[in-house]
Write an enzyme that holds these catalytic residues in place. Structure first.
Site, PDB file in Angstrom:
ATOM      1  N   CYS A  51     -27.576  73.128 -26.447  1.00 29.74           N
ATOM      2  CA  CYS A  51     -26.128  73.088 -27.035  1.00 29.74           C
ATOM      3  C   CYS A  51     -26.316  74.059 -28.300  1.00 29.74           C
ATOM      4  O   CYS A  51     -26.540  75.279 -28.209  1.00 29.74           O
ATOM      5  CB  CYS A  51     -25.562  71.467 -27.571  1.00 29.74           C
ATOM      6  SG  CYS A  51     -23.819  71.864 -27.998  1.00 29.74           S
ATOM      7  N   HIS A  76     -24.571  69.366 -22.392  1.00 29.93           N
ATOM      8  CA  HIS A  76     -25.325  68.126 -22.642  1.00 29.93           C
ATOM      9  C   HIS A  76     -25.594  67.421 -21.517  1.00 29.93           C
ATOM     10  O   HIS A  76     -24.825  66.227 -21.230  1.00 29.93           O
ATOM     11  CB  HIS A  76     -24.653  67.219 -23.385  1.00 29.93           C
ATOM     12  CG  HIS A  76     -24.667  67.804 -24.933  1.00 29.93           C
ATOM     13  ND1 HIS A  76     -26.017  67.763 -25.694  1.00 29.93           N
ATOM     14  CD2 HIS A  76     -23.850  68.384 -26.006  1.00 29.93           C
ATOM     15  CE1 HIS A  76     -25.688  67.999 -26.935  1.00 29.93           C
ATOM     16  NE2 HIS A  76     -24.616  68.725 -27.104  1.00 29.93           N
ATOM     17  N   GLU A 106     -28.023  65.881 -20.714  1.00 27.14           N
ATOM     18  CA  GLU A 106     -28.876  64.528 -20.958  1.00 27.14           C
ATOM     19  C   GLU A 106     -27.604  63.164 -21.455  1.00 27.14           C
ATOM     20  O   GLU A 106     -28.467  62.266 -21.409  1.00 27.14           O
ATOM     21  CB  GLU A 106     -29.823  64.791 -22.176  1.00 27.14           C
ATOM     22  CG  GLU A 106     -29.254  65.021 -23.646  1.00 27.14           C
ATOM     23  CD  GLU A 106     -28.363  66.227 -23.693  1.00 27.14           C
ATOM     24  OE1 GLU A 106     -28.063  66.192 -24.862  1.00 27.14           O
ATOM     25  OE2 GLU A 106     -28.574  67.163 -22.888  1.00 27.14           O
TER      26      GLU A 106
END
Length: 306
Positions: free
Chosen positions: A142, A235, A237
């Site tokens: 990011c 993102h 994750e």
């Protein structure tokens, strides 16, 4: 094989409950194995949440992995006790003479600032430079992806009128690339940012490959051809409720925030959210670790020759 973390790291019990195999550092030292050494520079305010998200993905591997955490010495954390950082984290000064197979640099909530206005920008530039000789492969997430693209290639970020916020469909652009091998032709991934990168300049950089892109959210995955620099603008994750928590936080702070795109069933923020990108996240990090394992030198001091 397990991930090697400090015995009393708070997220350890959560990972064990989820079936992630962990091993205590003392036990790992008695095994005749060289684990992959992965350093995580955690720039996020909620350190434990980010630790849990990344360790969960890194633990899905047949390799033994030694994890260390890094924080910025030039920044005072408002959300994490200094005692926690002193116990579980290191500073750049403490690791600058070490070598690692991989480095992960997380996002940070500073995209409203110009890079030079970020109070740890000079220290981060040191780490970017150091990584070229002391890290085999670096993943930038990011804001860190935008910052490193700016540092390496002069690609600027641009503010958008409406936050890129939600779950977006992406197309896999290079068939059988080592980092996206096994991906379906299209897949979902979360984004949460107020800025975009200069897409046209990105296309002109010959040493990188654009691996995945969304029509609405822009480029998601970028890699240098030698796999030593990797950029993720979103993102993958994130947990299922991460965007929900951000949405509620912004609403409670009186910000003009819309319901995350393609996130809640029927855009109803009272309905339970399902994680529809977890498989992509596990596969990407599995692919990355496999490539690092295959390509990194056994003697990490050899990185300076690459």
């Amino acid at each position: 094989m397990p991930i090697c973390i400090e015995n009393d790291l708070p997220v350890k019990n959560t990972l064990i409950e989820e079936g992630v195999i962990v091993i205590e550092e003392v036990r790992a030292k008695n095994q005749d194995i060289r684990p992959l050494k992965i350093l995580i520079l955690n720039l996020m305010p909620k350190k434990e949440e980010t630790e849990r998200q990344l360790l969960r993905l890194l633990g899905n591997s047949p390799l033994q992995i030694k994890i260390e955490f890094l924080h910025m010495a030039t920044h005072v954390s408002k959300n994490t006790e200094n005692s926690y950082l002193e116990k579980f984290y290191k500073t750049f000064e403490e690791v600058k003479d070490e070598y690692y197979d991989g480095l992960i640099i997380t996002g940070a909530p500073v995209e409203h600032l110009e890079y030079e206005e970020v109070n740890y920008w000079e220290e981060l530039k040191q780490i970017f430079k150091w990584s070229k000789t002391h890290i085999f492969s670096t993943i930038n997430i990011c804001w860190a992806a935008q910052a490193n693209l700016y540092y390496e290639y002069g690609i600027k970020k641009e503010k958008v009128s409406e936050k890129i916020f939600g779950i977006f469909e992406h197309s896999t652009l290079i068939e059988n690339h080592s980092l996206t091998r096994g991906f379906t032709d299209t897949f979902l991934a979360p984004h949460s940012r107020h800025t975009i990168i200069e897409e046209e300049k990105l296309k002109k950089i010959s040493e990188i490959d654009i691996l995945a892109k969304s029509e609405e959210a822009g480029t998601l995955l970028i890699s240098s051809k030698d796999l030593r620099k990797i950029f993720i603008t979103g993102h993958i994750e994130y947990e299922a409720n991460t965007l929900h928590n951000e949405y509620v936080r912004d609403k409670d702070n009186g910000l003009d925030i819309k319901v995350p795109f393609n996130y809640y069933p029927e855009d109803d923020d009272t309905k339970e959210v399902k994680n529809r990108w977890r498989g992509v996240a596990y596969l990407f990090y599995h692919n990355w670790l496999n490539q690092v394992y295959q390509l990194t030198p056994y003697n990490l001091k050899g990185l300076e020759k690459l």
